[in-house]
Every structure is written in structure tokens, then in C-alpha cells.
Design a protein around this motif. Structure first.
Motif, PDB file in Angstrom:
ATOM      1  N   PRO A  42       0.754  -1.091  -0.020  1.00 37.86           N
ATOM      2  CA  PRO A  42      -0.096  -0.122  -0.110  1.00 37.86           C
ATOM      3  C   PRO A  42       1.034   1.237   0.075  1.00 37.86           C
ATOM      4  N   THR A  43       0.380   2.321  -0.205  1.00 40.48           N
ATOM      5  CA  THR A  43       1.026   3.737  -0.234  1.00 40.48           C
ATOM      6  C   THR A  43       1.245   4.036   1.242  1.00 40.48           C
ATOM      7  N   VAL A  44       2.134   4.919   1.463  1.00 37.21           N
ATOM      8  CA  VAL A  44       2.326   5.231   2.909  1.00 37.21           C
ATOM      9  C   VAL A  44       1.306   6.360   3.448  1.00 37.21           C
ATOM     10  N   ASN A  45       0.214   6.426   2.472  1.00 31.63           N
ATOM     11  CA  ASN A  45      -0.855   7.171   3.300  1.00 31.63           C
ATOM     12  C   ASN A  45      -2.347   6.423   2.941  1.00 31.63           C
ATOM     13  N   ALA A  46      -2.349   5.182   2.711  1.00 28.77           N
ATOM     14  CA  ALA A  46      -3.294   4.288   2.206  1.00 28.77           C
ATOM     15  C   ALA A  46      -4.382   4.498   3.565  1.00 28.77           C
ATOM     16  N   PHE A  47      -3.895   4.316   4.713  1.00 30.74           N
ATOM     17  CA  PHE A  47      -4.546   4.121   5.905  1.00 30.74           C
ATOM     18  C   PHE A  47      -4.881   5.168   6.785  1.00 30.74           C
ATOM     19  N   PRO A  55       3.180   9.377   7.823  1.00 28.33           N
ATOM     20  CA  PRO A  55       3.244   8.153   6.988  1.00 28.33           C
ATOM     21  C   PRO A  55       3.866   7.082   7.881  1.00 28.33           C
ATOM     22  N   LEU A  56       4.543   7.470   8.864  1.00 29.09           N
ATOM     23  CA  LEU A  56       5.252   6.223   9.661  1.00 29.09           C
ATOM     24  C   LEU A  56       4.037   5.618  10.429  1.00 29.09           C
ATOM     25  N   ASP A  57       2.977   6.362  10.769  1.00 29.64           N
ATOM     26  CA  ASP A  57       2.113   5.504  11.465  1.00 29.64           C
ATOM     27  C   ASP A  57       1.275   4.650  10.539  1.00 29.64           C
ATOM     28  N   ASN A  58       1.260   5.356   9.159  1.00 30.26           N
ATOM     29  CA  ASN A  58       0.549   4.569   8.195  1.00 30.26           C
ATOM     30  C   ASN A  58       1.196   2.985   8.013  1.00 30.26           C
ATOM     31  N   ILE A  59       2.617   3.377   8.023  1.00 28.70           N
ATOM     32  CA  ILE A  59       3.401   2.063   7.715  1.00 28.70           C
ATOM     33  C   ILE A  59       3.181   1.118   8.858  1.00 28.70           C
ATOM     34  N   LYS A  60       3.148   1.505  10.213  1.00 23.49           N
ATOM     35  CA  LYS A  60       3.056   0.497  10.965  1.00 23.49           C
ATOM     36  C   LYS A  60       1.817  -0.086  11.206  1.00 23.49           C
ATOM     37  N   PHE A  61       0.482   0.843  10.722  1.00 23.09           N
ATOM     38  CA  PHE A  61      -0.645   0.112  10.606  1.00 23.09           C
ATOM     39  C   PHE A  61      -0.847  -0.928   9.328  1.00 23.09           C
ATOM     40  N   ALA A  62       0.007  -0.569   8.254  1.00 26.96           N
ATOM     41  CA  ALA A  62      -0.127  -1.521   7.182  1.00 26.96           C
ATOM     42  C   ALA A  62       0.773  -2.998   7.628  1.00 26.96           C
ATOM     43  N   ALA A  63       1.832  -2.821   8.519  1.00 27.71           N
ATOM     44  CA  ALA A  63       2.329  -3.732   8.982  1.00 27.71           C
ATOM     45  C   ALA A  63       1.402  -4.822   9.838  1.00 27.71           C
ATOM     46  N   ASP A  64       0.784  -4.133  10.698  1.00 26.82           N
ATOM     47  CA  ASP A  64      -0.219  -4.720  11.726  1.00 26.82           C
ATOM     48  C   ASP A  64      -1.537  -5.568  10.709  1.00 26.82           C
ATOM     49  N   SER A  68       3.817  -6.710   3.929  1.00 28.72           N
ATOM     50  CA  SER A  68       5.171  -6.646   4.075  1.00 28.72           C
ATOM     51  C   SER A  68       6.017  -5.641   3.383  1.00 28.72           C
ATOM     52  N   ALA A  69       5.350  -4.900   2.532  1.00 27.47           N
ATOM     53  CA  ALA A  69       6.041  -3.857   1.776  1.00 27.47           C
ATOM     54  C   ALA A  69       4.833  -2.718   1.801  1.00 27.47           C
ATOM     55  N   VAL A  70       5.542  -1.539   1.591  1.00 31.04           N
ATOM     56  CA  VAL A  70       4.829  -0.097   1.149  1.00 31.04           C
ATOM     57  C   VAL A  70       5.607   0.490   0.050  1.00 31.04           C
ATOM     58  N   PHE A  71       4.800   1.393  -0.707  1.00 31.15           N
ATOM     59  CA  PHE A  71       5.784   2.169  -1.584  1.00 31.15           C
ATOM     60  C   PHE A  71       5.342   3.670  -1.372  1.00 31.15           C
ATOM     61  N   GLN A  83      12.923  10.992   4.843  1.00 31.03           N
ATOM     62  CA  GLN A  83      13.153   9.774   4.180  1.00 31.03           C
ATOM     63  C   GLN A  83      14.033   8.689   4.890  1.00 31.03           C
ATOM     64  N   GLU A  84      14.864   9.165   5.856  1.00 30.54           N
ATOM     65  CA  GLU A  84      15.793   8.202   6.552  1.00 30.54           C
ATOM     66  C   GLU A  84      14.637   7.551   7.738  1.00 30.54           C
ATOM     67  N   LYS A  85      13.687   8.330   8.375  1.00 30.88           N
ATOM     68  CA  LYS A  85      12.940   7.553   9.392  1.00 30.88           C
ATOM     69  C   LYS A  85      12.003   6.472   8.628  1.00 30.88           C
ATOM     70  N   ILE A  86      11.321   6.880   7.369  1.00 33.43           N
ATOM     71  CA  ILE A  86      10.925   5.847   6.565  1.00 33.43           C
ATOM     72  C   ILE A  86      11.573   4.459   6.241  1.00 33.43           C
ATOM     73  N   GLY A  87      12.957   5.013   5.938  1.00 36.79           N
ATOM     74  CA  GLY A  87      13.748   3.842   5.706  1.00 36.79           C
ATOM     75  C   GLY A  87      14.067   2.997   6.888  1.00 36.79           C
ATOM     76  N   LYS A  88      14.382   3.617   8.133  1.00 35.61           N
ATOM     77  CA  LYS A  88      14.836   2.913   9.243  1.00 35.61           C
ATOM     78  C   LYS A  88      13.478   2.065   9.862  1.00 35.61           C
ATOM     79  N   LEU A  89      12.185   2.852   9.720  1.00 35.07           N
ATOM     80  CA  LEU A  89      11.179   2.025  10.204  1.00 35.07           C
ATOM     81  C   LEU A  89      10.755   0.768   9.285  1.00 35.07           C
ATOM     82  N   VAL A  90      10.845   0.960   8.120  1.00 34.52           N
ATOM     83  CA  VAL A  90      10.577  -0.214   6.917  1.00 34.52           C
ATOM     84  C   VAL A  90      11.670  -1.486   7.260  1.00 34.52           C
TER      85      VAL A  90
END
Length: 304
Positions: A42-47, A55-64, A68-71, A83-90
Motif C-alpha cells: 500500500p501507499t504510505v497514506n493508504a490508511f 506516513p510512519l503511523d500508516n506504515i505501522k498500521f499496514a504492517a499490523d 510486508s511492503a509499502v511504496f 526519508q531516513e525515518k521511513i527507511g529505518k522503520l521499514v
């Protein structure tokens, strides 16, 4: 039946029902929260209805939800610290970051020409993408070559694009970045040079570099040429990523004519380990029910 026996029988039946229902609910939870078989992204704003605009919270929600991927197509435009925070969280979540848009020309012919300024602009974009890749561990950078030239023979344009991509590949390969070229359908994007999977395959084979591959957008290719599985198989050694969206409408799987369950089963059987970007709208609109329906659509398509 006396009252005492009736109460005992009723209690036993209730207990059995409770156990059965608990087991069923546990199975449902396991089914809806386990990881998907493939790396749907999903995109990083899908949820945003569930997770807000971060976007970080969206990525966490997607993982939940089992993804197993985002774009993020717009990753290059974000501040470097984000960018660095997104990469680290992923990475921390064990996820994969799908292709980001590195270069996309919509107005005039550029990479199909021998214009040195066009090549210089491309190489600058590749250098920026390499730097971004180092910050985020993103492995794929998307490229749309741009419109065709109406006054230049088609074969010359193909040769020019191959030459430009070879130069780009030399820069990208040093860091392991893979440039993925995307054919677009002529109805949504009239005038674009790159339209078909066989055409993209020809170009990638001619470039002959692990740093230039194809992103196969199945929505676009259903419109342009169909034969989705056949072209996947024929171009398999040059495909690095997928985009999906049903047709007509470019919405989630199950809303149109494409049998995504069969396609996903086919990719799974072939051992595909790459990302499948969910580059489409939501037929249910916005809000939590729409986002829940989106997850359910992928659960259904992943049920093979």
C-alpha cells in the motif's frame, strides 16, 4: 426432561457454543492479521482514516494488517530526515520499500532523443536516486521515458533510449540501485513512447544491465495488450516489480475484469519475491470502512 437436566444440558450446549465461537474468532483473527503470501505494497497514506496523516503511523498500521511492503511514489520529494525515518522503520518492521519515482517526463520528448541536456538531466536524477537509496535502502527507482518524437523514426528513438539507459545504468549499478522502466497505456497517457511489455523487454535486453529492468503495471497492460500472464512469463527475466489496479476504473482487485487471484497465484508459484505496488484508488471512497474493504480485497485475492 426435568428442570435440573434441562439446565445441565443448556449449560453444556452454551459451553460448546462458546468454545466453537472462540475457535472461529481466533481463526478469523489469524486469517486477517497474518502476513500475506506476496509483498502487496500500500501507499504510505493508504490508511489515513485509521492511522492519521503521518506516513510512519500508516506504515505501522499496514504492517499490523499483514502487509510486508509499502511504496511512496513521491519519496524523492520528502525531506531527507523523513526519508531516513521511513527507511529505518521499514527495515525495523522487516518490510520492503517499493519503487519510487525517479524520472517522469510528460510534456516533451527527452530520452528518446540524442539531446545531451536530456542525458545530463537523467544522470543527475540517477545520482539523486542513489543518494536516496543509501538513506532508505530503497532498491528500485521508477523511470517514465516520456513522449515519442513525431519527427524522428521510431527505431532511432529506441536506439537513443537504449543509449541513455546504458549511461544511467552505469551510475545506478555502482550502488545496486535498479531503474525500472514503466510502459503506460495510450488511453490514459497518449503520446508516451513506452507502451508495451514486449517493447520494454526489447529495450532492457539491449541495455543488458542488472540495473535496468521493467515494472509491469498490470492495469496499464490490460488496456494496452492484455495477455497478462503470457507476457509475464515471456518477460520474466527482465521484470523487477509490479503495479496493480483493476480495469476499468483503476480500483482494488475484484472491482473489474482482471482475475488477480489467478495472477497472484501464478506469481507465487514462480517464486516471485518482489514488491506489488497497490497503485490504484479505493472503490469504497474514504474512511475506515473503505480502508477495511481494501484489506479485505487483498485477503480475497491472496486466498489461493
Amino acid at each position: 426432561m426435568d428442570r435440573r437436566n434441562f439446565m445441565a444440558t443448556a449449560a453444556a450446549a452454551a459451553a460448546t457454543w462458546a468454545v466453537t465461537r472462540t475457535a472461529k474468532l481466533n481463526a478469523e483473527v489469524q486469517q486477517t492479521t497474518g502476513r500475506f503470501k506476496l509483498k502487496y505494497a500500500p501507499t504510505v497514506n493508504a490508511f489515513s482514516a485509521h492511522a492519521g496523516d503521518d506516513p510512519l503511523d500508516n506504515i505501522k498500521f499496514a504492517a499490523d494488517q499483514g502487509f510486508s511492503a509499502v511504496f511512496d511514489n513521491g519519496l524523492m520529494g520528502r525531506p531527507k530526515d523523513q526519508q531516513e525515518k521511513i527507511g529505518k522503520l521499514v527495515a525495523d518492521l522487516g518490510m520492503t520499500l517499493g519503487p519510487f519515482v525517479m524520472y517522469a517526463e510528460w510534456r516533451r520528448p527527452t530520452l528518446v532523443t540524442a539531446d545531451p541536456d536530456a542525458k545530463a538531466a537523467l544522470l543527475k536524477a540517477v545520482e539523486q536516486a542513489v543518494d536516496l537509496s543509501k538513506r532508505t535502502s530503497a532498491k528500485w527507482a521508477l523511470l517514465v521515458p516520456g513522449p515519442y518524437h513525431q519527427a524522428l523514426e521510431w527505431d532511432y528513438q529506441t536506439a537513443n533510449l537504449i543509449s541513455n539507459l546504458r549511461s544511467a545504468a552505469e551510475v545506478a549499478a555502482r550502488s545496486g540501485l535498479v531503474i525500472v522502466i514503466e510502459p503506460l497505456n495510450p488511453h490514459d497517457h497518449p503520446g508516451q513512447f513506452l507502451q508495451r511489455i514486449p517493447q520494454a523487454y526489447h529495450i532492457c535486453k539491449a541495455v543488458d544491465s542488472p540495473a535496468v529492468k521493467i515494472v509491469d503495471d498490470l492495469y496499464h497492460q490490460q488496456i494496452t495488450e492484455g495477455n497478462l500472464i503470457g507476457n509475464i512469463d515471456k518477460a520474466w527475466d527482465q521484470i523487477a516489480s509490479f503495479h496493480v489496479g483493476d480495469n476499468p476504473g483503476r480500483m482494488e482487485p475484484g472491482t473489474g475484469e482482471i482475475n488477480y487471484r489467478n495472477i497472484f497465484r501464478h506469481l507465487h508459484r514462480k517464486g516471485y519475491q518482489g514488491v506489488i505496488c497497490m497503485e490504484h484508488g479505493n472503490s469504497k471512497g474514504t474512511g475506515k470502512p473503505a480502508e477495511q474493504a481494501l484489506v479485505a480485497a487483498y485477503r480475497a485475492a491472496d486466498d489461493f
